[in-house]
Design an enzyme around this catalytic site. Structure first.
Site, PDB file in Angstrom:
ATOM      1  N   GLY A   1       0.788  -1.224   0.000  1.00 49.21           N
ATOM      2  CA  GLY A   1       0.000   0.000   0.000  1.00 49.21           C
ATOM      3  C   GLY A   1       0.819   1.273   0.000  1.00 49.21           C
ATOM      4  O   GLY A   1       0.284   2.352  -0.207  1.00 49.21           O
TER       5      GLY A   1
ATOM      6  N   CYS B   1     -27.527  -8.288 -17.026  1.00 47.96           N
ATOM      7  CA  CYS B   1     -26.889  -8.069 -18.322  1.00 47.96           C
ATOM      8  C   CYS B   1     -27.867  -8.418 -19.449  1.00 47.96           C
ATOM      9  O   CYS B   1     -28.490  -9.483 -19.441  1.00 47.96           O
ATOM     10  CB  CYS B   1     -25.627  -8.921 -18.442  1.00 47.96           C
ATOM     11  SG  CYS B   1     -24.870  -8.882 -20.074  1.00 47.96           S
TER      12      CYS B   1
ATOM     13  N   CYS C   1     -25.982 -11.644 -21.544  1.00 42.46           N
ATOM     14  CA  CYS C   1     -25.812 -12.974 -20.941  1.00 42.46           C
ATOM     15  C   CYS C   1     -26.736 -13.192 -19.746  1.00 42.46           C
ATOM     16  O   CYS C   1     -26.797 -14.299 -19.215  1.00 42.46           O
ATOM     17  CB  CYS C   1     -24.355 -13.198 -20.550  1.00 42.46           C
ATOM     18  SG  CYS C   1     -23.837 -12.310 -19.061  1.00 42.46           S
TER      19      CYS C   1
ATOM     20  N   CYS D   1     -22.643  -6.524 -19.439  1.00 46.40           N
ATOM     21  CA  CYS D   1     -21.450  -6.789 -18.628  1.00 46.40           C
ATOM     22  C   CYS D   1     -20.298  -5.915 -19.097  1.00 46.40           C
ATOM     23  O   CYS D   1     -20.056  -5.792 -20.302  1.00 46.40           O
ATOM     24  CB  CYS D   1     -21.010  -8.243 -18.774  1.00 46.40           C
ATOM     25  SG  CYS D   1     -22.027  -9.426 -17.908  1.00 46.40           S
TER      26      CYS D   1
ATOM     27  N   CYS E   1     -18.734 -12.203 -20.040  1.00 44.53           N
ATOM     28  CA  CYS E   1     -20.021 -12.202 -20.739  1.00 44.53           C
ATOM     29  C   CYS E   1     -20.011 -13.209 -21.890  1.00 44.53           C
ATOM     30  O   CYS E   1     -20.920 -14.028 -22.028  1.00 44.53           O
ATOM     31  CB  CYS E   1     -20.304 -10.795 -21.259  1.00 44.53           C
ATOM     32  SG  CYS E   1     -21.998 -10.518 -21.785  1.00 44.53           S
TER      33      CYS E   1
END
Lengths: 187, 281
Positions: free
Chosen positions: B31, B241, B244, B266, B272
């Site tokens: 980090g 979606c 899909c 998506c 997808c």
């Protein structure tokens, strides 16, 4: 310069493969990886040699400690790395056995605002095994074990986080890493 | 075959050593932003020069590379970077998340869970999460050193006071291992939970800003919040979606005509397409 050993056969791709092993080790403290490649003059191990060829150059002051501070190895460093040889207090990398390297406090620990400006110690150990001190922390799913030279001193180093040193332990062609974030348990 | 006019992976060896040293320190201090000497790349800043340099420093000839831009494999940025590394590193490329060993991404984490051994490289525009609160680098450095993140909490609080919730939808700040506050790059906050305890290694490169940071595998990553206003990973509400039918993936809103027509699909094209293929099989 007699008996100078060669460096990487294919510098770009060999260094790339070696770095991925070192990165893998640093990202998984305690994991033992194998670094194949050239060898430097004794007493430098193959893993330490490959790690230095991968990471060190003229911009990284190097400290050779104890028996590693010998003529053939100095020549090898001068030819292959060009790294200035310095004392512990100025070193980016240091190479030697745990006893020869001396107390961790002698090395650069980083500063509170730039904690990355700390030394990386390459510690030559007689053997590496996945037994011994219990390790936990980032990079370790549950716990790992590693034979480390001086758990008390390494606990002290970890306690200084985010300051502190990072360690590469080398033996033969094997290398394991211990960043400052790893917490050391018993054993 | 690597184009012989270039060194493997484009960059010279001294540059790659510099990048590799920065990457190791970044992994050692999760980090924390490690400064590095960013190079000119054959693409403009803002197109992923940081990610490209990190990828170049990590690639080995045996790698299979996937590049996505907002989840899609087939957008200009993704196609350009993929063909760049095909040319200068000779690596195999793929669009399948599970088959890739290195994935460079702009602003998404793939829907398919990552597995151990994979490396996810993020392109980062502004690496400093405190930058819009404090413009001086010297000051933000001290704030990180002192773990002084009160200003960030105040900012999130002001969102709640003004909007009734924490309004930030992307680049949502996280705290790494209880220490450093980090900008996860402009991924939607929907993706934030995927940062936590990921088995893959996550590397972040900001080219223009000359910073590299990292999340080792199995690192605790918490999104900042308040006890009474907990973090919620959100997406387009109540939508599936349109292609899909996935209900659990992150969706893009696509405008389809001038009369207000729109559809949700998506954002992850590989996810997808795989679902569509499986449904028709």
């Amino acid at each position: 310069m007699d008996g100078l050993t060669p460096g990487f056969d294919h510098p770009a791709t060999d260094a790339a493969r070696a770095f991925r092993m070192v990165l893998d080790a640093m990202a998984h403290p305690g994991r033992i990886v194998t670094l194949d490649g050239p060898v430097a003059p004794a007493p430098c191990s193959q893993a330490a040699c490959v790690a230095l060829l991968t990471l060190a150059d003229a911009t990284t002051p190097l400290h050779l400690a104890g028996a590693h501070d010998c003529g053939p190895l100095r020549d090898w460093v001068a030819f292959h790395l060009g790294a200035p040889l310095v004392g512990p207090e100025d070193a980016t990398f240091a190479l030697g056995t745990w006893d020869a390297l001396g107390p961790p406090a002698a090395y650069r620990q980083g500063t509170p605002d730039y904690s990355d400006r700390s030394a990386t110690l390459i510690v030559e150990v007689p053997a590496l095994s996945a037994h011994g001190t219990r390790l936990t922390g980032p990079g370790i799913e549950t716990a790992a074990h590693l034979s480390v030279p001086d758990p008390d001193a390494l606990r002290g180093n970890a306690a200084r986080f985010p300051l502190g040193l990072d360690f590469l332990f080398t033996s033969g062609a094997q290398l394991a890493a211990l960043p400052r974030t790893t917490k050391l348990g018993d054993g | 075959m690597t184009d012989q006019a270039y060194n493997f992976a484009y960059l010279d060896e001294a540059t790659k050593r510099m990048l590799r040293r920065a990457l190791l320190k970044a992994v050692a201090i999760p980090g924390y932003q490690v400064p590095f000497s960013s190079r000119e790349m054959p693409m403009p800043y803002g197109w992923g020069t940081g990610g490209v340099q990190v990828t170049a420093a990590c690639l080995v000839p045996e790698d299979t590379l996937k590049v996505i831009d907002q989840g899609a494999d087939d957008t200009t940025n993704a196609v350009s970077i993929r063909s760049f590394f095909e040319k200068v590193a000779g690596v195999a490329t793929t669009e399948a998340t599970a088959e890739a060993s290195v994935i460079q991404t702009r602003h998404r984490i793939p829907e398919t869970p990552l597995h151990a051994g994979q490396i996810l490289v993020f392109q980062v525009p502004i690496p400093e999460p405190l930058r819009f609160l404090e413009p001086r680098e010297t000051e933000t450095r001290v704030m990180h050193a002192l773990e002084d993140y009160g200003l960030m909490q105040v900012r999130l609080y002001e969102d709640i006071a003004r909007h009734g919730e924490i309004a930030r939808a992307y680049a949502y700040p996280v705290k790494v291992e209880g220490r450093y506050v980090m900008d996860p790059s402009p991924i939607p906050k929907f993706d934030n939970p995927k940062l936590n305890m990921s088995p893959a290694l996550q590397l972040f490169g900001a080219g223009r800003e000359c910073r590299i940071y990292a999340l080792p595998p199995f690192t605790r990553v918490e999104s900042l919040d308040f006890e009474d206003y907990p973090f919620t990973p959100s997406k387009a509400a109540g939508q599936d979606c349109a292609i899909c039918g996935a209900s659990g993936s992150y969706l893009d809103e696509v405008i389809t005509d001038d009369a207000g027509g729109r559809m949700f699909v998506c954002s992850d094209t590989d996810y997808c397409a795989t679902r569509v293929q499986e449904a028709s099989a």
